[in-house]
Write a protein that holds these residues in place. Structure first.
Motif, mmCIF file in Angstrom:
data_model
loop_
_atom_site.group_PDB
_atom_site.id
_atom_site.type_symbol
_atom_site.label_atom_id
_atom_site.label_comp_id
_atom_site.label_asym_id
_atom_site.label_seq_id
_atom_site.Cartn_x
_atom_site.Cartn_y
_atom_site.Cartn_z
ATOM 1 N N VAL A 59 41.919 64.267 1.315
ATOM 2 C CA VAL A 59 42.084 62.835 1.735
ATOM 3 C C VAL A 59 41.707 62.654 3.214
ATOM 4 C CG1 VAL A 59 43.904 61.333 1.745
ATOM 5 C CG2 VAL A 59 43.819 62.575 0.035
ATOM 6 N N SER A 60 40.985 61.837 3.470
ATOM 7 C CA SER A 60 40.702 61.243 4.868
ATOM 8 C C SER A 60 41.678 60.233 5.277
ATOM 9 C CB SER A 60 39.310 60.782 5.076
ATOM 10 O OG SER A 60 39.170 60.151 6.314
ATOM 11 N N LEU A 61 42.273 60.394 6.504
ATOM 12 C CA LEU A 61 43.522 59.592 6.764
ATOM 13 C C LEU A 61 43.539 59.441 8.159
ATOM 14 C CD1 LEU A 61 46.166 61.399 7.676
ATOM 15 C CD2 LEU A 61 46.293 61.448 5.417
ATOM 16 N N GLU A 62 43.920 58.387 8.871
ATOM 17 C CA GLU A 62 44.364 58.353 10.189
ATOM 18 C C GLU A 62 45.747 58.093 10.466
ATOM 19 O OE1 GLU A 62 43.360 55.349 14.009
ATOM 20 O OE2 GLU A 62 43.276 54.682 12.252
ATOM 21 N N ALA A 63 46.364 59.170 11.354
ATOM 22 C CA ALA A 63 47.680 59.318 11.521
ATOM 23 C C ALA A 63 47.859 58.304 12.922
ATOM 24 C CB ALA A 63 48.026 60.650 11.828
ATOM 25 N N VAL A 64 48.497 57.390 12.905
ATOM 26 C CA VAL A 64 48.916 56.688 14.103
ATOM 27 C C VAL A 64 50.326 57.060 14.601
ATOM 28 C CG1 VAL A 64 49.493 54.259 14.987
ATOM 29 C CG2 VAL A 64 47.591 54.645 13.187
ATOM 30 N N VAL A 65 50.421 57.879 15.484
ATOM 31 C CA VAL A 65 51.569 58.486 16.044
ATOM 32 C C VAL A 65 52.661 57.912 17.012
ATOM 33 C CG1 VAL A 65 52.641 60.719 16.864
ATOM 34 C CG2 VAL A 65 50.587 60.643 15.366
ATOM 35 N N VAL A 66 53.514 57.389 16.743
ATOM 36 C CA VAL A 66 54.630 56.812 17.848
ATOM 37 C C VAL A 66 54.911 57.825 18.908
ATOM 38 C CG1 VAL A 66 56.547 55.349 18.256
ATOM 39 C CG2 VAL A 66 55.180 55.136 16.012
ATOM 40 N N ASN A 67 54.818 57.384 20.089
ATOM 41 C CA ASN A 67 55.148 58.333 21.329
ATOM 42 C C ASN A 67 56.233 57.371 22.148
ATOM 43 O OD1 ASN A 67 55.060 60.657 22.916
ATOM 44 N ND2 ASN A 67 53.694 59.530 24.386
ATOM 45 N N GLY A 68 57.440 57.806 22.018
ATOM 46 C CA GLY A 68 58.780 57.393 22.767
ATOM 47 C C GLY A 68 58.843 57.891 24.059
ATOM 48 N N ALA A 69 59.874 57.786 24.418
ATOM 49 C CA ALA A 69 60.461 58.344 25.832
ATOM 50 C C ALA A 69 60.663 59.735 25.869
ATOM 51 C CB ALA A 69 61.628 57.598 26.259
ATOM 52 N N ASP A 70 60.671 60.361 24.617
ATOM 53 C CA ASP A 70 60.731 61.899 24.544
ATOM 54 C C ASP A 70 59.504 62.522 24.619
ATOM 55 O OD1 ASP A 70 59.747 61.197 22.035
ATOM 56 O OD2 ASP A 70 61.542 62.079 20.928
ATOM 57 N N ASP A 71 58.358 61.607 24.669
ATOM 58 C CA ASP A 71 56.814 62.364 24.525
ATOM 59 C C ASP A 71 56.750 63.199 23.145
ATOM 60 O OD1 ASP A 71 54.504 61.727 25.846
ATOM 61 O OD2 ASP A 71 54.674 63.800 26.861
ATOM 62 N N CYS A 72 57.438 63.213 22.296
ATOM 63 C CA CYS A 72 57.119 64.219 21.224
ATOM 64 C C CYS A 72 56.077 63.730 20.350
ATOM 65 C CB CYS A 72 58.536 64.279 20.297
ATOM 66 S SG CYS A 72 58.696 63.021 19.135
ATOM 67 N N GLY A 73 55.564 62.391 20.444
ATOM 68 C CA GLY A 73 54.531 61.975 19.708
ATOM 69 C C GLY A 73 53.073 62.602 20.230
ATOM 70 N N ALA A 74 53.188 62.810 21.418
ATOM 71 C CA ALA A 74 52.028 63.732 21.891
ATOM 72 C C ALA A 74 51.690 65.025 21.399
ATOM 73 C CB ALA A 74 51.907 63.583 23.610
ATOM 74 N N CYS A 75 52.894 65.656 21.137
ATOM 75 C CA CYS A 75 52.939 67.068 20.440
ATOM 76 C C CYS A 75 52.486 66.847 19.254
ATOM 77 C CB CYS A 75 54.231 67.566 20.741
ATOM 78 S SG CYS A 75 54.922 68.151 22.303
ATOM 79 N N VAL A 76 53.148 65.886 18.407
ATOM 80 C CA VAL A 76 52.768 65.684 17.138
ATOM 81 C C VAL A 76 51.177 65.536 16.946
ATOM 82 C CG1 VAL A 76 53.241 64.271 15.141
ATOM 83 C CG2 VAL A 76 55.065 65.007 16.270
ATOM 84 N N ALA A 77 50.852 64.579 17.503
ATOM 85 C CA ALA A 77 49.236 64.219 17.492
ATOM 86 C C ALA A 77 48.406 65.418 17.889
ATOM 87 C CB ALA A 77 49.114 63.231 18.617
ATOM 88 N N GLN A 78 48.836 66.210 18.751
ATOM 89 C CA GLN A 78 47.817 67.300 19.004
ATOM 90 C C GLN A 78 47.970 68.293 17.836
ATOM 91 O OE1 GLN A 78 45.781 68.011 21.571
ATOM 92 N NE2 GLN A 78 45.391 69.941 20.536
ATOM 93 N N GLU A 79 49.100 68.624 17.192
ATOM 94 C CA GLU A 79 49.113 69.561 16.126
ATOM 95 C C GLU A 79 48.315 68.900 14.807
ATOM 96 O OE1 GLU A 79 53.429 69.939 15.410
ATOM 97 O OE2 GLU A 79 53.751 71.014 17.499
ATOM 98 N N LEU A 80 48.465 67.745 14.792
ATOM 99 C CA LEU A 80 47.666 66.851 13.682
ATOM 100 C C LEU A 80 46.202 67.210 13.800
ATOM 101 C CD1 LEU A 80 49.829 63.805 12.864
ATOM 102 C CD2 LEU A 80 49.922 65.997 11.563
ATOM 103 N N ARG A 81 45.930 66.751 15.200
ATOM 104 C CA ARG A 81 44.431 67.016 15.447
ATOM 105 C C ARG A 81 43.795 68.361 15.237
ATOM 106 N NH1 ARG A 81 45.605 64.112 20.677
ATOM 107 N NH2 ARG A 81 45.280 61.728 19.992
ATOM 108 N N GLU A 82 44.692 69.490 15.657
ATOM 109 C CA GLU A 82 44.200 70.795 15.126
ATOM 110 C C GLU A 82 44.014 71.032 13.979
ATOM 111 O OE1 GLU A 82 47.381 73.011 17.231
ATOM 112 O OE2 GLU A 82 46.702 72.448 19.443
ATOM 113 N N GLU A 83 44.710 70.297 12.846
ATOM 114 C CA GLU A 83 44.510 70.537 11.492
ATOM 115 C C GLU A 83 43.169 69.705 11.063
ATOM 116 O OE1 GLU A 83 46.047 72.437 9.303
ATOM 117 O OE2 GLU A 83 47.222 73.351 11.016
ATOM 118 N N GLY A 84 42.568 68.778 12.142
ATOM 119 C CA GLY A 84 41.540 68.058 11.713
ATOM 120 C C GLY A 84 41.641 66.589 11.317
#
Length: 132
Positions: A59-84
């Motif tokens: 399945v080809s999809l786009e993850a739109v990750v919400v980044n809040g004050a805790d900045d965890c969205g950046a970590c999530v986005a990086q982990e998802l990018r590493e999975e292609g």
């Protein structure tokens, strides 16, 4: 003897939790269609496993990750990018504007109450109201 039993039960619980996460991800990923835009709020192992399972099944999809004050969205986005997985980060203040192009919203849960109520990070209610 008591220590060994506690360790045995702890390991059994951890294995059960991992299996449950994989089962949920397998079922949930079947709801994601090719070309889906998925809004992700928070850092959830189940949500990430769901997206990874969908991607692994082609399945080809786009993850739109919400980044809040805790900045965890950046970590999530990086982990998802590493999975292609194609990933884009948005500020939490942009959720309402972004919702027009979102097909699916996935959020984790810190806890689920008996009545079905979900406890999650700050901003989850706003995401849910915008998704309505």
């Amino acid at each position: 003897e008591c220590r060994d039993e506690i360790l045995r039960r702890g390991r059994a619980f951890a294995a059960h939790a991992t299996n449950a996460r994989d089962d949920i991800a397998g079922h949930a990923s079947s709801f994601l269609r090719d070309g889906s835009r998925v809004l992700v709020h928070g850092r959830s192992r189940v949500v990430q496993a769901t997206l990874k399972a969908a991607a692994k099944s082609g399945v080809s999809l786009e993850a739109v990750v919400v980044n809040g004050a805790d900045d965890c969205g950046a970590c999530v986005a990086q982990e998802l990018r590493e999975e292609g997985i194609t990933t884009r980060i948005i500020a939490d203040a942009a959720v309402a504007r972004e919702m027009e192009v979102i097909d699916v919203v996935l959020v984790g849960a810190e806890a689920v109450a008996e009545n079905g109520g979900v406890v999650n990070k700050v901003g989850t209610l706003t995401v849910a109201c915008c998704a309505r």
